[in-house]
Design an enzyme around this catalytic site. Structure first.
Site, PDB file in Angstrom:
ATOM      1  N   LEU A 117       7.028  30.957  26.205  1.00 33.34           N
ATOM      2  CA  LEU A 117       6.740  32.395  26.124  1.00 33.34           C
ATOM      3  C   LEU A 117       7.954  33.195  25.654  1.00 33.34           C
ATOM      4  CD1 LEU A 117       4.459  32.852  29.258  1.00 33.34           C
ATOM      5  CD2 LEU A 117       3.792  33.239  26.903  1.00 33.34           C
ATOM      6  N   GLY A 118       8.988  32.508  25.247  1.00 30.87           N
ATOM      7  CA  GLY A 118      10.125  33.208  24.619  1.00 30.87           C
ATOM      8  C   GLY A 118      11.040  33.922  25.589  1.00 30.87           C
ATOM      9  N   SER A 119      11.167  33.404  26.823  1.00 21.86           N
ATOM     10  CA  SER A 119      11.956  34.133  27.824  1.00 21.86           C
ATOM     11  C   SER A 119      13.413  34.331  27.385  1.00 21.86           C
ATOM     12  CB  SER A 119      11.902  33.445  29.182  1.00 21.86           C
ATOM     13  OG  SER A 119      12.590  32.227  29.129  1.00 21.86           O
TER      14      SER A 119
ATOM     15  N   ALA B  74      14.801  34.445  24.352  1.00 22.33           N
ATOM     16  CA  ALA B  74      14.938  35.421  23.267  1.00 22.33           C
ATOM     17  C   ALA B  74      14.651  36.829  23.772  1.00 22.33           C
ATOM     18  CB  ALA B  74      13.994  35.064  22.119  1.00 22.33           C
ATOM     19  N   ALA B  75      13.698  36.971  24.696  1.00 23.20           N
ATOM     20  CA  ALA B  75      13.363  38.309  25.205  1.00 23.20           C
ATOM     21  C   ALA B  75      14.524  38.881  26.023  1.00 23.20           C
ATOM     22  CB  ALA B  75      12.089  38.251  26.045  1.00 23.20           C
TER      23      ALA B  75
ATOM     24  N   ASP C 194      10.996  32.965  17.578  1.00 18.12           N
ATOM     25  CA  ASP C 194      10.990  33.695  18.856  1.00 18.12           C
ATOM     26  C   ASP C 194      11.691  35.045  18.733  1.00 18.12           C
ATOM     27  OD1 ASP C 194       9.859  31.439  19.900  1.00 18.12           O
ATOM     28  OD2 ASP C 194      11.121  31.422  21.700  1.00 18.12           O
TER      29      ASP C 194
HETATM   30  O1  PMV Z   1       7.525  28.679  22.026  1.00 17.59           O
HETATM   31  P1  PMV Z   1       8.772  27.871  22.192  1.00 17.59           P
HETATM   32  O2  PMV Z   1       9.984  28.655  22.486  1.00 17.59           O
HETATM   33  O3  PMV Z   1       8.582  26.664  23.024  1.00 17.59           O
HETATM   34  O4  PMV Z   1       9.022  27.469  20.704  1.00 17.59           O
HETATM   35  C1  PMV Z   1       8.994  26.331  20.122  1.00 17.59           C
HETATM   36  C2  PMV Z   1       8.598  26.487  18.728  1.00 17.59           C
HETATM   37  C3  PMV Z   1       9.067  25.335  17.901  1.00 17.59           C
HETATM   38  O5  PMV Z   1       8.412  25.457  16.654  1.00 17.59           O
HETATM   39  C4  PMV Z   1       8.658  24.037  18.539  1.00 17.59           C
HETATM   40  C5  PMV Z   1      10.570  25.359  17.733  1.00 17.59           C
HETATM   41  C6  PMV Z   1      11.087  26.468  16.861  1.00 17.59           C
HETATM   42  O6  PMV Z   1      12.305  26.688  16.879  1.00 17.59           O
HETATM   43  O7  PMV Z   1      10.323  27.098  16.124  1.00 17.59           O
END
Ligand code: PMV
Length: 321
Positions: free
Chosen positions: A113-115, A117-118, A159
């Site tokens: 869920l992008g924690s 980066a958020a 993200d």
């Molecule tokens: O949603 P997350 O943070 O688990 O992102 C992973 C997304 C990937 O494509 C697997 C990795 C990336 O850097 O884009």
């Protein structure tokens, strides 16, 4: 004086993993969860970090230089124009008093869920505003990406982009951001396996498999790219009924990449059996979240089915653009 900034979570609709190899991906903000940063003047000298969610209360200089929060704060300070910030820094961070940076987040960690980066985006915004130099979205995204790189190896940048712009994004690594239009709102149910799965490890495993079988994996990534393009068209044309089948196809390709898990499979199957139009894992995989395309009328029922099948929590979110 106090400045506050919040940043949403995000979910990847289509294209995870393939996006690391230059293919397009679609991601949307999830505003039901968010990270918030507050920066305020403090009578104590120094820069104080308060992150009660992770039990962190410390003066900045006592943290290890490669602590993620130190990296975020340093990135802001180094981004501000040197001719402008020293007097402001001196006024706020030196002399009689300092500042406290308070961080809180309702975004589950390591779950797609992008924690991370958020939290970065919220701090970058609140701190740059506190220092009298609020940064535009583009700069915020770039700085958050630099921090992501320190902790995630080779992140695609999706993200930080979707979270900094807080808009649905069609993302291709290294290319200017493209925001897409949502002609007709659609509803997504997010189911959390409750299993933390660090993206870096899964991305590393996929890289090994790609190195061992490049032709096969390039084909898989090409198929994912086609799906992401079709999905973008469907969303822009209001043909959201097409998205369910595309999610199912994308999930099959993610299985081939070996990034699903028994818990994710259980939730994906449960969503489909309870009437979702399609379902897939979302993000890095092996844990974290899955998503399902649902109709508003049956969202609660399918959510209950996920909880019965072991989901730790669910979020219903309507994508409106
Ligand atoms: O949603 P997350 O943070 O688990 O992102 C992973 C997304 C990937 O494509 C697997 C990795 C990336 O850097 O884009």
């Amino acid at each position: 004086m106090m400045t506050t900034s919040s940043a949403p979570g995000k979910i990847i609709l289509f294209g995870e993993h393939a996006v690391v190899y230059g293919r397009p991906a679609l991601a949307v903000p999830v505003t039901q969860v968010q990270a918030t940063a507050k920066v305020m003047t403090d009578v104590r000298p120094g820069v104080w970090i308060e992150a009660p969610d992770v039990g962190l209360f410390s003066e900045l200089s006592r943290l290890s230089p490669d602590h993620p929060l130190v990296a975020v704060i340093q990135s802001v300070l180094s981004a501000l124009p040197p001719l402008v910030f020293p007097p402001i820094i001196f006024e706020n961070f030196g002399g009689a008093g300092g500042a406290t940076i308070h961080i809180a987040s309702t975004i589950p960690v390591a779950s797609g869920l992008g924690s991370g980066a958020a939290v970065s985006v919220a701090i970058i915004r609140a701190l740059s505003a506190f220092l009298g130099q609020p940064l535009p979205d583009e700069r915020v995204s770039v700085l958050a990406y630099e921090v992501e790189k320190l902790h995630h190896g080779t992140p695609s940048g999706i993200d930080n982009t979707v979270i900094a712009y807080a808009k649905p994004v069609y993302f291709v690594k290294g290319q200017p951001i493209e925001v897409f239009q949502v002609a007709k709102p659609f509803t997504i149910l997010i189911g959390d396996t409750g299993i933390a799965s660090p993206t870096k490890a899964v991305v590393g495993d996929v890289r090994k498999l790609w190195e061992a079988e490049p032709v096969r994996f390039e084909k898989i990534f090409d198929s994912v790219a086609e799906i992401a393009q079709k999905a973008r068209k469907a969303i822009e044309n209001g043909e959201t009924h097409l998205l369910g089948a595309l999610m199912n196809e994308n999930h099959t390709l993610l299985q081939k990449m070996t990034v699903s898990s028994p818990e994710l499979e259980r939730l994906v199957e449960a969503a489909r059996a309870a009437g979702a139009d399609g379902a897939k894992l979302s993000g890095g995989g092996r844990g974290g979240n899955m998503i399902a395309l649902v109709r508003p009328a049956n969202a609660e029922e399918i959510s209950a089915a996920l909880l019965e099948s072991g989901a730790r929590r669910t979020i219903i979110t309507t994508i409106t653009g």
